[in-house]
Enzyme design. Structure first.
Site, mmCIF file in Angstrom:
data_model
loop_
_atom_site.group_PDB
_atom_site.id
_atom_site.type_symbol
_atom_site.label_atom_id
_atom_site.label_comp_id
_atom_site.label_asym_id
_atom_site.label_seq_id
_atom_site.Cartn_x
_atom_site.Cartn_y
_atom_site.Cartn_z
ATOM 1 N N SER A 123 1.476 -6.397 -4.860
ATOM 2 C CA SER A 123 1.237 -5.402 -3.816
ATOM 3 C C SER A 123 -0.079 -5.687 -3.078
ATOM 4 C CB SER A 123 1.252 -4.008 -4.446
ATOM 5 O OG SER A 123 1.385 -3.000 -3.479
ATOM 6 N N ASP A 146 8.141 -3.319 -3.459
ATOM 7 C CA ASP A 146 6.835 -3.481 -4.105
ATOM 8 C C ASP A 146 6.960 -4.059 -5.520
ATOM 9 O OD1 ASP A 146 4.290 -2.907 -5.366
ATOM 10 O OD2 ASP A 146 3.907 -1.529 -3.718
#
Length: 296
Positions: free
Chosen positions: A38, A185
């Site tokens: 991320s 993510d």
């Protein structure tokens, strides 16, 4: 000293990584390989691309996070339609501006695809919802999707890893199956991939230093769950932590810098400059204190 470094996810709290890098440079630590999830993948990509600390500080100082928010044009005309896009497109924002920004920054260092980086220099974690798999890019591209990793854009990999569910629309990745995979993510399945630089043929090439945007797992307080919304966020948070918590034992904790960043939403794209400075300072202090006795 040469090391490998792993950066956790954490959304806008990743400003603290800049402070960590400041203290690491002062200690003369040279990063050979880098990995991240991320927001940590963004920092990892800049390090892998060859940006030095002064350049990263300049990039951070110029960031206007709100400029990355790119809702579908129709939803800006009819605001209520944004919830239709959330339902059908599975996200409020397209994420194209974020990807384009990352692309522009990497291109300035001559980085387009993974072939422009030394082999193994950068590893990025994403979550494949369609296949239910944790994916490491570029390592798994050929095996899982039959995609040549050499020509896969680094900026696309980073955008995938930073695709916070429901906030950014999932990216789609073609593969061996008829249907494209939905990628979100990486933090959903591994928010802190310290495991990614395991021993090669039973031997550790160099020290691995992890930088995690949270307190030690031993110090995490129980969550108060009073309603369905609390339960949803607790479920999501538990999924993010469960995989990594099993890996991080007492023996690994000695190689992890825990940076406590409380009460800051990961998707607060309106974060104020004063708080950014505070995050950088916390990262700097925590890392400096840790490195006084590392490696042990």
């Amino acid at each position: 000293m040469k090391i490998d470094a792993v950066f956790s996810g954490g959304g806008v709290k990743a400003f603290a990584f800049v402070g960590a890098l400041q203290s690491m440079e002062k200690k003369n630590l040279q990063i050979e390989r880098v990995a991240g999830t991320s927001a940590g993948a963004i920092i990892a990509a800049f390090v892998a691309a060859g940006y030095d600390l002064a350049e990263i500080e300049k990039i951070v100082g110029e960031i206007q996070l709100k400029n990355f928010l790119d809702p579908p044009k129709f939803s800006t005309i009819i605001p209520l339609s944004r919830w239709l896009f959330l339902y059908f497109q599975m996200g409020l924002y397209r994420g194209n501006k974020l990807e384009n920004w990352i692309h522009e920054k990497l291109v300035q260092k001559g980085i387009y695809s993974f072939s422009d980086l030394p082999e193994g220099r950068l590893k990025v974690v994403v979550s494949d919802l369609s296949l239910g798999k944790l994916i490491v890019l570029p390592d798994d591209l050929k095996r899982v999707y039959d995609i040549n990793p050499k020509f896969f854009p680094v900026s696309k990999a980073i955008r995938m890893s930073a695709g916070f569910p429901y906030f950014f629309m999932p990216k789609k990745l073609p593969g061996k199956m008829k249907e494209k995979s939905l990628i979100v993510d990486g933090g959903l399945l591994s928010n802190f991939p310290l495991w990614i630089f395991g021993p090669d043929e039973g031997k550790q090439l160099r020290p691995v230093l992890g930088i995690k945007l949270s307190e030690s797992i031993e110090n995490v307080k129980p969550r108060k769950i009073k309603n369905a919304i609390d339960m949803f966020f607790a479920l999501f948070s538990t999924m993010k932590q469960a995989h990594d918590a099993r890996f991080i034992s007492k023996s690994e904790e000695k190689n992890i810098i825990f940076i406590p960043v409380k009460n800051i939403p990961a998707t607060d794209f309106q974060i104020q400059p004063e708080l950014v400075s505070e995050l950088i300072e916390v990262g700097r202090i925590q890392t400096a204190n840790f490195l006084k006795t590392w490696p042990t």
